[in-house]
Design an enzyme around this catalytic site. Structure first.
Site, PDB file in Angstrom:
ATOM      1  CB  CYS A  37      -0.970  -0.058   1.180  1.00  0.00           C
ATOM      2  SG  CYS A  37      -2.372   1.052   0.995  1.00  0.00           S
ATOM      3  CG  HIS A  50      -3.376  -3.711   3.318  1.00  0.00           C
ATOM      4  ND1 HIS A  50      -2.389  -3.067   4.000  1.00  0.00           N
ATOM      5  CD2 HIS A  50      -4.082  -2.741   2.681  1.00  0.00           C
ATOM      6  CE1 HIS A  50      -2.483  -1.757   3.814  1.00  0.00           C
ATOM      7  NE2 HIS A  50      -3.508  -1.533   3.005  1.00  0.00           N
ATOM      8  CD  GLU A  86      -0.672  -5.647   5.776  1.00  0.00           C
ATOM      9  OE1 GLU A  86      -0.580  -6.191   4.664  1.00  0.00           O
ATOM     10  OE2 GLU A  86      -0.954  -4.434   5.925  1.00  0.00           O
TER      11      GLU A  86
END
Lengths: 90, 226
Positions: free
Chosen positions: B86, B194, B196
């Protein structure tokens, strides 16, 4: 050392779609402003630089534009420069 | 294996990245403040999401001059793994470690949702655990994720299989539906989604875990790219 007033204009290259400009253009049309096209929204930065002469001041601003103020992948820039005179100084 | 998660003023996904990496095992993960110039102690570097320096001027434009970015440049040169997620992707393009740029979404919306990604390359250290054509559920959260590059760069990316991920449905106007790209050597990845935030069932997807697991396998086997 002279002091120069600089106005830098940064905007998206013509080949890059500007959704902000597009939204503003549509809003203008909605409000009845006919015949308006090619609206582009850009950035204006004003700064003062110290340099012995205009060529040196321009060179300084060019470097700043190319390395920080403008991303040349998507943006283009231009600037105006004017020596600050005693009367203009606040 | 030692991981660094670089923290800029305004980063806000650094803890998420640390938590995701911790799920893999007992690796050392450290958050590193952006003023740290020397990152030579780490095997992999994560540039997390967020709004570094408030996204002033342009997303990532000021963070790229952080001292830590010199360490990132050196790590990339040495073939170590660098991933920008990002805002981290934006920083990598501003720093010139990846080509192109990220612009305001064409719909002017801040898009915060789960998206489907298609894996386009599975020969990189980041994507080796996936299959080409596999679809992943990974969330996005950005207002400036429209990937742009000139035609020549896009051809080069395609020819060398440097497009890692594509959006199944384009959320932001990215050219060629690009969601993530690799550098020429294959050891730097930038992606807007994302991974994660897709590492546990309760998050709605575990599809992101394999990306970090692939990086880990790669670094542990000490295979160096290039």
């Amino acid at each position: 050392m002279k002091v120069w007033d600089v106005e830098v204009k940064v905007w998206l290259k013509p080949s890059v779609f500007d959704p902000q400009g597009n939204a503003v253009e549509q809003a203008l049309a909605t409000l009845g402003h006919d015949g308006v096209s090619n609206v582009r929204v850009g950035k204006n930065l004003s700064l003062t630089v110290q340099a012995p002469d205009e060529a040196a001041a321009r060179a300084k601003v060019d470097v700043m534009c190319q390395t920080v103020l403008c991303n040349l992948v998507i943006e283009t820039y231009s600037f105006t420069i004017q020596e600050r005179t005693a009367e203009a100084a606040v | 294996m030692k991981w660094a998660v670089v923290v800029f003023p305004g980063s806000n996904c650094d803890d998420d990245a640390v938590a995701a990496i911790r799920r893999l095992g007992d690796d050392s993960v450290e958050k590193v403040w952006h003023l740290e110039r020397d990152l030579s102690a780490y095997d992999a570097i994560v540039l997390p999401g967020g709004f570094s320096y408030g996204d002033y001027l342009r997303s990532g434009a000021i963070a790229r001059f952080s001292p830590a970015m010199q360490g990132v440049q050196e790590a990339a040169l040495q073939g170590k793994l660098v991933i920008g997620i990002c805002n981290g992707f934006q920083v990598l393009t501003e720093a010139g470690l990846l080509p192109g740029a990220l612009l305001r979404n064409d719909n002017l919306q801040f898009r915060c949702e789960m998206v489907r990604l298609t894996v386009r390359n599975n020969t990189s250290p980041f994507t080796a655990g996936y299959e080409v054509g596999q679809t992943l559920s990974v969330p996005i959260a950005h207002g400036e994720g429209r990937y742009f590059a000139d035609e020549q760069t896009l051809l080069e990316l395609e020819r060398n299989h440097r497009i890692a991920f594509e959006y199944e449905t384009n959320p932001n106007g990215s050219v060629r539906n690009i969601a993530g790209i690799l550098n020429e050597r294959g050891n730097v990845l930038g992606m807007m989604p994302h991974p994660e935030r897709a590492v546990a069932n309760w998050m709605g997807s575990e599809d992101g875990l394999q990306l970090f697991a692939s990086m880990r396998r790669y670094a542990k086997e000490a295979i160096h790219v290039g």
